[in-house]
Every structure is written in structure tokens, then in C-alpha cells.
Motif scaffolding. Structure first.
Motif, mmCIF file in Angstrom:
data_model
loop_
_atom_site.group_PDB
_atom_site.id
_atom_site.type_symbol
_atom_site.label_atom_id
_atom_site.label_comp_id
_atom_site.label_asym_id
_atom_site.label_seq_id
_atom_site.Cartn_x
_atom_site.Cartn_y
_atom_site.Cartn_z
ATOM 1 N N ASP A 1 -18.218 -18.071 12.332
ATOM 2 C CA ASP A 1 -18.359 -17.427 11.013
ATOM 3 C C ASP A 1 -16.983 -17.133 10.407
ATOM 4 N N HIS A 2 -16.064 -16.674 11.251
ATOM 5 C CA HIS A 2 -14.714 -16.386 10.739
ATOM 6 C C HIS A 2 -14.034 -17.664 10.256
ATOM 7 N N PHE A 3 -14.157 -18.742 11.037
ATOM 8 C CA PHE A 3 -13.485 -19.985 10.624
ATOM 9 C C PHE A 3 -14.174 -20.610 9.413
ATOM 10 N N ARG B 1 -7.331 -0.496 -8.681
ATOM 11 C CA ARG B 1 -8.612 -1.187 -8.802
ATOM 12 C C ARG B 1 -8.584 -2.447 -7.945
ATOM 13 N N ARG B 2 -9.781 -2.833 -7.484
ATOM 14 C CA ARG B 2 -9.895 -4.034 -6.665
ATOM 15 C C ARG B 2 -9.592 -5.265 -7.504
ATOM 16 N N VAL B 3 -8.921 -6.246 -6.892
ATOM 17 C CA VAL B 3 -8.736 -7.517 -7.604
ATOM 18 C C VAL B 3 -10.109 -8.075 -7.968
ATOM 19 N N GLY C 1 -12.358 -14.295 -0.931
ATOM 20 C CA GLY C 1 -11.488 -15.074 -0.051
ATOM 21 C C GLY C 1 -10.480 -14.136 0.563
ATOM 22 N N LYS C 2 -10.025 -14.458 1.755
ATOM 23 C CA LYS C 2 -9.017 -13.593 2.383
ATOM 24 C C LYS C 2 -7.643 -14.167 2.025
ATOM 25 N N ILE C 3 -7.313 -14.042 0.757
ATOM 26 C CA ILE C 3 -6.148 -14.733 0.209
ATOM 27 C C ILE C 3 -4.893 -13.874 0.338
ATOM 28 N N ALA D 1 -13.194 -0.494 1.315
ATOM 29 C CA ALA D 1 -11.978 0.196 1.758
ATOM 30 C C ALA D 1 -10.809 -0.787 1.644
ATOM 31 N N SER D 2 -9.593 -0.359 2.039
ATOM 32 C CA SER D 2 -8.435 -1.238 1.836
ATOM 33 C C SER D 2 -8.601 -2.549 2.592
ATOM 34 N N ALA D 3 -9.181 -2.502 3.777
ATOM 35 C CA ALA D 3 -9.381 -3.734 4.555
ATOM 36 C C ALA D 3 -10.652 -3.624 5.393
ATOM 37 N N SER E 1 -16.953 2.798 7.240
ATOM 38 C CA SER E 1 -16.393 1.509 6.867
ATOM 39 C C SER E 1 -16.448 0.620 8.094
ATOM 40 N N CYS E 2 -16.549 -0.671 7.858
ATOM 41 C CA CYS E 2 -16.626 -1.578 9.000
ATOM 42 C C CYS E 2 -15.866 -2.858 8.719
ATOM 43 N N GLY E 3 -15.279 -3.369 9.773
ATOM 44 C CA GLY E 3 -14.493 -4.588 9.674
ATOM 45 C C GLY E 3 -13.992 -4.944 11.064
ATOM 46 N N THR E 4 -13.386 -6.101 11.161
ATOM 47 C CA THR E 4 -12.910 -6.546 12.476
ATOM 48 C C THR E 4 -11.958 -5.525 13.080
#
Ligand code: PMP
Length: 315
Positions: free
Chosen positions: A57-59, A146-148, A157-159, A193-195, A254-257
Motif C-alpha cells: 500500500d505504501h509503495f 492553511r493546508r496546501v 501525494g507525499k510530495i 495534523a502536521s504529518a 491522530s494516526c500515521g506511520t
């Protein structure tokens, strides 16, 4: 770098980390024309196995980010899992770790664009533990940034370049004494959240912004939705969240890797619910840790074991 890696996948092969270097004229370094991933590997002591969480999923997301940047990379997600497995075996990684794949415009040149540039992939992994200091109760602020926007730099995208937005959010929040910042999107709803992605709980229902709210399409978010619904019987609704809903929510997390499942217990000096980690957050957090460490066989298909299938030398 603390816990420096020994090896990296770089320009098509595994090399010593010290040899994985780019020119200062590299396009991505100047214009942010790269995209990255962040994946965790969890060590299971009893099984002496390293489990990588949802690498396909990540790739897949990484290659979709690459597509937004008009990249032409000769890889499929499953092939990248193969490369990652070889890298982690070469590294002999036998502890919790963080994996950073990066796709980038590699040509050393001046001139802002996406076309007519060479694309490369690099991957490295390093030992990694808890990322958020206060996973059991963060005090967050609503960021003045503000969020992009999808029509500015797509947040889905994780740009690389877009992470200046996240950096502004977290650094200003920390400078003001908070643990993290939540950011509003252009129409004034809470994006994330920020990330990390955001969930609130109101009257037993978990609510999270939809993928069209200028959020990253988080793999942890997707996992949390499934665990809440299928294992905990908690209804999940994907809809916009108003700022004041957070003030009156019973729970938030909040949740993330990197964040895993981190409770948010205060926002701008207001207690959320009781001001302590709520029961749904607590239960999800425990479940998540069991799943990622390979303790729940039903979710074994989310995990890629790294060392298990190493061919034993013939006698
Ligand atoms: N939003 C942002 C902005 C992030 O950087 C991250 C971390 N990758 C997330 C959400 C969470 O995504 P994931 O669960 O896939 O790590």
C-alpha cells in the motif's frame, strides 16, 4: 544522522550508505520535485521476525505520487517490496525501524519543470522507536497556516516540496508550546495534523475528514477505519469536521506511520472529553500495536515478514 543506516538502495542497486550521494545541483533539492514514503518495520521478539506494515500500500501510494510528478519509474509495488526485503536483510535489521523510500528528479540542472528530467529511487532504513513524545495525550493547537490545496500542491501525494507546509505547522506549534498543530483546509474545515490524519469521536461514532479534504490518503487512517468497524463495532463516518466539533468531541486522536495512534487530549487549552485518552482511542491503540507486531493472525496479510523466507544454506 543518529542511527545512521549502513546501506541504501541507490541508482538501481544496494550500496554502502556512505556512497549514496547526490550532487548539490540535483533538481529535487532545489525545487522539491520528489515524493517520499514512510513505512515502519516492527520487530517481534518471540517470533524473531521483522514485520513491515503494509508495504504494498505504501509503495502504491509512492508510485501514485510519482505519477503526479510526471515520473517514469520502472517499478511495480511488488518489486519494490522485493528490493526493500533485500535491503533490510542486507542491513540485518532486527529491531523496530523506519523505512524511507524517495523518488526524485535526479538531473543536476537549473530550470523549474517536471518534464525532461531523469527520475530515481532511493531507499534506506534506520532503527526507530516512538516518534511522538506524548502518544498518550497530546496538547495541540489549531494552526494559523492553511493546508496546501489540491489545486496548489496535491496533499494526497507525499510530495517533498509540500512538506514545507507541514514544517511550518509543526515548528510554529512547538514554538508556542504545543505538541502538534492541526491545520484547516482552504474552506475552513480541519484537514489533518502536521504529518498524521485526524479522527474525532462523537457519541460513539468515529469521524474523519474525507480524502477530498486536502489530506494525505493515510495507510494508518485506512487501517484504523477497518479496525474500528470490523473489530470494535464502531461506526466510522468520513465527512468534513468543523473546528468547534473538536472542542465538544468526546475523544480525538491522530494516526500515521510515525504517530501510530496518538491521543489528542487538549486543543488550545480546552480539554477534549475528560482531558484523558478516551476508551475508543485506547482500545484502537492496543489493537493497532497487536496487529503491527504480528500478534493477530487475521491481519497477517498486512505484514511482510523480512527474515522468515531467507533460504537456509544447504548442508
Ligand atoms: N498526513 C500527512 C501530512 C503525513 O505526512 C502522514 C504521514 N505519512 C499522514 C497523514 C499519515 O499517513 P500514513 O498513515 O500513511 O503514514
Amino acid at each position: 544522522m543518529a542511527n545512521s543506516p549502513n546501506y541504501a538502495f541507490f541508482e538501481g542497486k544496494i550500496v554502502p550508505f556512505s556512497e549514496a550521494k547526490v550532487s548539490i545541483a540535483t533538481h529535487a533539492l532545489h525545487y522539491g520535485t520528489g515524493a517520499f514514503g514512510g513505512i515502519r518495520g516492527y520487530w517481534n521478539e518471540d517470533q524473531e521476525e521483522l514485520y513491515v506494515f503494509r508495504p504494498v500500500d505504501h509503495f502504491t501510494r509512492l508510485l501514485r505520487s510519482a505519477r503526479m510528478l510526471k515520473m517514469d519509474l520502472p517499478y511495480q509495488p511488488q518489486q519494490l517490496v522485493g528490493i526493500l526485503t533485500e535491503l533490510l536483510r542486507t542491513e540485518n535489521m532486527r529491531q523496530d525501524c523506519y523505512i524511507r523510500p524517495y523518488v526524485y528528479k535526479a538531473t543536476p540542472t537549473i530550470g523549474v519543470r517536471l518534464h525532461d528530467l531523469d527520475d530515481e529511487l532511493a531507499i534506506f532504513a534506520l532503527p526507530f522507536g516512538q516518534y511522538v513524545d506524548k502518544e498518550e495525550g497530546m496538547h495541540v493547537t489549531i494552526s494559523s497556516w492553511r493546508r496546501v490545496d489540491d489545486n496548489t500542491i496535491p496533499a494526497r501525494g507525499k510530495i517533498a516540496g509540500a512538506y514545507v507546509n507541514s514544517a511550518l505547522i509543526i515548528s510554529d506549534a512547538k514554538a508556542a508550546g504545543f505538541d502538534d498543530g492541526l491545520v484547516l483546509n482552504q474552506d475552513g474545515h480541519i484537514a489533518e495534523a502536521s504529518a498524521a490524519n485526524l479522527f474525532i469521536v462523537r457519541d460513539g461514532v468515529a469521524i474523519t475528514p474525507p480524502v477530498t479534504a486536502n489530506i494525505l490518503e493515510g495507510i494508518t487512517r485506512r487501517s484504523a477505519i477497518q479496525l474500528l468497524q470490523e473489530e470494535m463495532g464502531v461506526k466510522v463516518v468520513e465527512r468534513n469536521i468543523d473546528r468547534t466539533e473538536l472542542y465538544i468531541a468526546d475523544e480525538a486522536f491522530s494516526c500515521g506511520t510515525a504517530y501510530q495512534v496518538s491521543a489528542i487530549t487538549r486543543v488550545d487549552y480546552r480539554a477534549i472529553g475528560t482531558g484523558k485518552m478516551g476508551p475508543i482511542t485506547g482500545q484502537l491503540r492496543n489493537l493497532y500495536f497487536d496487529v503491527v507486531r504480528g500478534r493477530i493472525s487475521k491481519y497477517a496479510n498486512w505484514l511482510t515478514p523480512i527474515h522468515r523466507s531467507v533460504a537456509q544454506p544447504a548442508d
